[in-house]
Design an enzyme around this catalytic site. Structure first.
Site, short mmCIF file in Angstrom:
data_model
loop_
_atom_site.label_atom_id
_atom_site.label_comp_id
_atom_site.label_asym_id
_atom_site.label_seq_id
_atom_site.Cartn_x
_atom_site.Cartn_y
_atom_site.Cartn_z
N SER A 7 -16.70 -13.32 -15.86
CA SER A 7 -17.42 -12.64 -14.78
C SER A 7 -17.41 -11.11 -14.92
O SER A 7 -17.41 -10.38 -13.93
CB SER A 7 -16.88 -13.07 -13.40
OG SER A 7 -17.08 -14.46 -13.23
N ASN B 104 -22.73 -13.96 -24.72
CA ASN B 104 -22.62 -15.39 -25.04
C ASN B 104 -23.69 -16.11 -24.23
O ASN B 104 -23.54 -16.29 -23.02
CB ASN B 104 -21.20 -15.87 -24.66
CG ASN B 104 -21.04 -17.38 -24.85
OD1 ASN B 104 -21.91 -18.05 -25.42
ND2 ASN B 104 -19.93 -17.91 -24.38
N LYS C 54 -24.54 -19.10 -24.32
CA LYS C 54 -24.24 -20.52 -24.05
C LYS C 54 -25.49 -21.35 -24.33
O LYS C 54 -26.24 -21.02 -25.25
CB LYS C 54 -23.68 -20.71 -22.63
CG LYS C 54 -22.53 -19.72 -22.35
CD LYS C 54 -21.74 -20.02 -21.13
CE LYS C 54 -20.63 -18.98 -21.00
NZ LYS C 54 -19.74 -19.23 -19.88
N GLY D 116 -17.65 -17.61 -15.27
CA GLY D 116 -18.79 -18.12 -14.52
C GLY D 116 -18.51 -18.32 -13.04
O GLY D 116 -19.30 -18.95 -12.33
N GLU E 64 -10.08 -14.72 -22.12
CA GLU E 64 -10.97 -15.20 -21.07
C GLU E 64 -10.22 -16.15 -20.15
O GLU E 64 -10.10 -17.35 -20.45
CB GLU E 64 -12.16 -15.96 -21.70
CG GLU E 64 -13.03 -15.12 -22.59
CD GLU E 64 -14.45 -15.67 -22.67
OE1 GLU E 64 -15.37 -14.93 -22.33
OE2 GLU E 64 -14.61 -16.85 -23.01
N GLU F 215 -15.00 -23.68 -22.78
CA GLU F 215 -15.94 -24.81 -22.58
C GLU F 215 -15.88 -25.76 -23.77
O GLU F 215 -16.03 -26.97 -23.62
CB GLU F 215 -17.36 -24.25 -22.35
CG GLU F 215 -17.47 -23.62 -20.97
CD GLU F 215 -18.46 -22.47 -20.86
OE1 GLU F 215 -19.34 -22.33 -21.73
OE2 GLU F 215 -18.33 -21.69 -19.89
N HIS G 273 -13.84 -21.22 -27.36
CA HIS G 273 -14.25 -20.97 -25.98
C HIS G 273 -13.72 -22.10 -25.09
O HIS G 273 -13.68 -23.26 -25.52
CB HIS G 273 -15.78 -20.90 -25.89
CG HIS G 273 -16.24 -20.37 -24.57
ND1 HIS G 273 -16.26 -21.15 -23.44
CD2 HIS G 273 -16.63 -19.14 -24.18
CE1 HIS G 273 -16.67 -20.41 -22.43
NE2 HIS G 273 -16.89 -19.18 -22.85
P1 PGA Z 1 -19.25 -15.29 -17.71
O1 PGA Z 1 -18.89 -16.07 -19.08
O2 PGA Z 1 -19.42 -13.85 -18.07
O3 PGA Z 1 -20.53 -15.93 -17.23
O4 PGA Z 1 -18.10 -15.51 -16.79
C1 PGA Z 1 -18.05 -15.48 -20.04
C2 PGA Z 1 -17.84 -16.45 -21.18
O5 PGA Z 1 -17.78 -17.66 -20.93
O6 PGA Z 1 -17.75 -16.04 -22.34
#
Ligand code: PGA
Length: 248
Positions: free
Chosen positions: A211, A9, A11, A171, A165, A95, A93
């Site tokens: 992560s 992803n 982003k 993150g 998630e 976010e 997601h």
């Molecule tokens: P990350 O993000 O691996 O940077 O924690 C995962 C995601 O948001 O899909």
């Protein structure tokens, strides 16, 4: 049989040129390796057509509109995403839920439009730190799943990929332990079995995200109910992404 999947992803990262170059170098780095999973890159909208036409990797959008077409300035429909050659769309997601107010009702519409246009949703669910501390994480994840997905026919549901998630792990460098992730994945699979039966549940790919990286992928992917990962930060560099893919 369910598939093993590692999906990146990106982003809101990478210019068009950087994204195209990245996809080609990822494909080149994977050539000749025996992969035990499907590899998908989740790109911003502008990269979709270029990436889908220049590499054989799976390609996912990171969102699509909850409307089919029309006067919705700035939106991109599921039909438009499908017309680029992308086969997947990441929906729900955290976010999107947190910063853009996407509710389960909105996500339900997006899922329906994605499926109607031949896209497989990679549907994200997960609890916040506060919800886990209050011990309501199973209820939260169940509600997200039921409200957005359980109106689907079994045939449509079987095209959905789930991504668990935990918001507190995204993150942050705080990965869920493999025991925490496995416990939740087994719960999600049991919830699916309760609605659609054991066969559909057994065939559903449930990815872990938050992560995940080359250092922890192997342990996570070895868990019986973890079928791969949705990878943010570690999907932005070929040298970091390959070890995740090789976690299988
Ligand atoms: P990350 O993000 O691996 O940077 O924690 C995962 C995601 O948001 O899909």
């Amino acid at each position: 049989m369910r598939k093993n999947i590692v999906a990146g992803n990106w982003k809101m990262n990478k210019s068009l040129q950087e994204g195209l170059a990245f996809a080609k170098s990822l494909e080149a780095a994977l050539a000749g390796k025996t992969l035990k999973c499907d590899v998908i890159v989740g790109t911003p909208f502008i990269h979709l057509a270029g990436v889908a036409s220049s590499v054989k990797l799976g390609v996912a959008a990171q969102n699509c509109s909850d409307k089919a077409s029309g006067a919705y300035t700035g939106e991109v429909s599921a039909a438009m995403v499908a017309s680029t050659g992308a086969k997947y769309v990441i929906l729900g997601h955290s976010e999107r839920r947190t910063y853009y107010g996407e509710t389960d009702a909105i996500l339900k519409e997006k899922v329906l439009l994605a499926l109607a246009n031949g896209l497989s949703p990679i549907f994200c669910i997960g609890e916040t730190k506060d919800e886990r501390e209050k011990n309501v994480h199973f209820d939260v994840v169940k509600k997200q799943t039921v409200d957005a997905l359980f109106g689907l026919s079994a045939e449509d549901f079987s095209k959905v990929i789930i991504a668990y998630e935990p918001v507190w792990a995204i993150g942050t460098g705080l990965t869920a332990t493999s025991a925490q992730a496995q416990e939740m994945h087994a719960y999600i699979r049991k919830t699916i079995a309760g609605k659609y039966g054991e066969v559909v549940a057994d065939n559903t790919s449930i990815l872990y995200g938050g992560s995940a990286n080359g250092g922890n992928a192997k342990e996570l992917f070895a868990c019986p109910d973890i079928d791969g990962g949705l990878i943010g930060g570690a999907s932005l560099d070929v040298e970091k992404f390959i070890p995740v893919i090789e976690g299988f």
